[in-house]
Scaffold this motif. Structure first.
Motif, PDB file in Angstrom:
ATOM      1  N   GLN A  31       0.827  -1.214   0.000  1.00  0.00           N
ATOM      2  CA  GLN A  31       0.000   0.000   0.000  1.00  0.00           C
ATOM      3  C   GLN A  31       0.863   1.267   0.000  1.00  0.00           C
ATOM      4  N   LYS A  89      -8.225   1.755  -1.411  1.00  0.00           N
ATOM      5  CA  LYS A  89      -8.975   1.607  -0.156  1.00  0.00           C
ATOM      6  C   LYS A  89      -9.400   2.992   0.296  1.00  0.00           C
ATOM      7  N   HIS A  93     -14.135   1.148   3.814  1.00  0.00           N
ATOM      8  CA  HIS A  93     -14.334   1.141   5.267  1.00  0.00           C
ATOM      9  C   HIS A  93     -15.591   1.972   5.529  1.00  0.00           C
ATOM     10  N   ARG A 132     -16.917   4.015   7.386  1.00  0.00           N
ATOM     11  CA  ARG A 132     -16.912   5.202   8.245  1.00  0.00           C
ATOM     12  C   ARG A 132     -16.475   6.406   7.416  1.00  0.00           C
ATOM     13  N   GLY A 134     -14.843  -2.955   8.350  1.00  0.00           N
ATOM     14  CA  GLY A 134     -15.259  -2.188   9.509  1.00  0.00           C
ATOM     15  C   GLY A 134     -15.964  -3.010  10.554  1.00  0.00           C
ATOM     16  N   ASP A 135     -15.296  -3.172  11.705  1.00  0.00           N
ATOM     17  CA  ASP A 135     -15.894  -3.749  12.923  1.00  0.00           C
ATOM     18  C   ASP A 135     -16.187  -5.244  12.867  1.00  0.00           C
ATOM     19  N   ILE A 136     -15.644  -5.965  11.909  1.00  0.00           N
ATOM     20  CA  ILE A 136     -15.908  -7.417  11.903  1.00  0.00           C
ATOM     21  C   ILE A 136     -14.991  -8.058  12.951  1.00  0.00           C
ATOM     22  N   MET A 182     -12.472  -7.362   4.857  1.00  0.00           N
ATOM     23  CA  MET A 182     -11.142  -7.063   5.353  1.00  0.00           C
ATOM     24  C   MET A 182     -11.246  -6.844   6.867  1.00  0.00           C
ATOM     25  N   ILE A 183     -10.294  -7.402   7.578  1.00  0.00           N
ATOM     26  CA  ILE A 183     -10.347  -7.313   9.044  1.00  0.00           C
ATOM     27  C   ILE A 183      -9.081  -6.657   9.570  1.00  0.00           C
TER      28      ILE A 183
END
Ligand code: FMN
Length: 326
Positions: A72, A141, A171, A173, A205-207, A226-227
């Motif tokens: 990235q 991303k 993501h 948010r 997000g939040d997984i 994605m975690i």
């Protein structure tokens, strides 16, 4: 279905998110070994890569020989980002990811990361220039928008698709939320369901458990997830989600397994960064490995104070003996 190196043919991939200061190649290896389908490097400043700063090259090192190297890059100058991408490709990157979502002040104040959500034409130029510069696939991303008054994810996604981006991670948010509140998976689903979007969309997000993962796959139709934070101290989460997706029973790691992986993480960290830094950096991880264990505080304090690997090994052995005796 995703058509990218390492991900082709994998249904509903579960990917380790890029995290600065966390997803070095030691941690990526741990997560890949534990079942993650892929992992992205920490972000690398395009300007630093162009100036051949050594640390940037270390961030690109592979976790192991067979890792798909997904590197990235962030920056706000199409020329610098595309030149950095060429350097990354020359150094073995299999996929380049562009960061258009980092909310951190010192990044956005210079017009990088999530700041590009306020300038979609420039975001698109950066993506177009990078796609043209390299022969490996380029992904991106981003977030839902700068704030709730500027939810631009759909427009960003379509512009990035036009630029030749091969996969987008979203993501749920805004930049102004930073990491607060909850990720809005309905907003992710809205982007995914846009008829004009044909590139794969990865939701993020939040997984933090298999149930949530199954829920977002079923409800939002994302092509992968994605975690990030929930993987810290819990690399087993990837395999748990994969098993649940196949309808199999989720198996939790035993304390002995946690200690074994923690020891391996420590020794790899020392090989990568030397004794002093390797031990210091593990302080970010210890607490998470043992989250939820009752009466753990004295061990936690001891682990956070320890200054060398022998001391940590002794404490880890004591933890194992103490909890096994119960
Ligand atoms: C410590 C930390 C560092 C991060 N660094 C990056 C980064 O370098 N590049 C990036 O795209 N996102 C970065 N992120 C964001 C994560 O990739 C991810 O989008 C975010 O944490 C939400 O996912 P989660 O709820 O699963 O953690 C970072 C997040 C954290 C907590």
């Amino acid at each position: 279905m995703i058509n990218l190196p390492g991900l082709s043919g994998i249904e509903r991939p579960v990917i380790l998110a890029p995290m600065e200061g966390i997803t070095d190649h030691t941690f990526r290896r741990i997560c890949l070994d534990a079942g993650a389908d892929a992992g992205i490097s920490e972000f690398i400043a395009a300007e630093a890569l162009v100036r051949l700063v050594e640390k940037s090259f270390r961030k690109m090192e592979p976790a192991h020989g067979h890792e798909i190297r997904w590197v990235q890059i962030f920056g706000n100058n199409p020329d610098a980002v595309s030149r950095a991408a060429i350097i990354a490709e020359e150094n073995g990157a299999d996929i380049i990811d562009l960061n258009f979502g980092c909310p951190v002040k010192k990044i956005v104040h210079k017009g990088n990361g999530a700041a590009l959500l306020k300038n979609l034409p420039l975001m698109q130029q950066i993506a177009t220039a990078t796609v043209a510069a390299v022969s490996v696939p380029v992904t991106a991303k981003t977030r839902l928008g700068w704030d709730f008054n500027s939810l631009v994810a759909t427009e960003a996604a379509l512009r990035l698709q036009d630029a030749g981006i091969r996969l987008l991670t979203l993501h749920g948010r805004t930049r102004s939320q930073q990491y607060g509140g909850v990720a809005d998976w309905n907003a992710i689903a809205e982007v995914k369901n846009n008829q004009a979007l044909s590139i794969p969309l990865i939701g993020n997000g939040d997984i933090d458990c298999a149930e949530k993962a199954i829920n977002v796959f079923d409800r939002c139709g994302v092509d992968g997830i994605m975690i990030g934070r929930a993987s810290i101290g819990n690399p087993w989460l990837f395999a748990q989600i994969k098993m649940a997706l196949q309808g199999k029973k989720v198996i939790l790691p035993t304390l002995a397994q946690k200690i074994e992986v923690c020891k391996k993480h420590l020794s790899d960290s020392i090989v990568q960064k030397g004794e002093k830094r390797g031990v210091l950096e593990m302080r970010k991880h210890f607490v998470h490995y043992f989250r939820g264990i009752p009466d753990f505080k004295p061990y936690k304090l001891a682990l956070l104070k320890a200054v060398c690997s022998e001391e940590i090994e002794v404490i880890l052995n004591q933890i194992e003996a103490s909890y096994n005796a119960h």
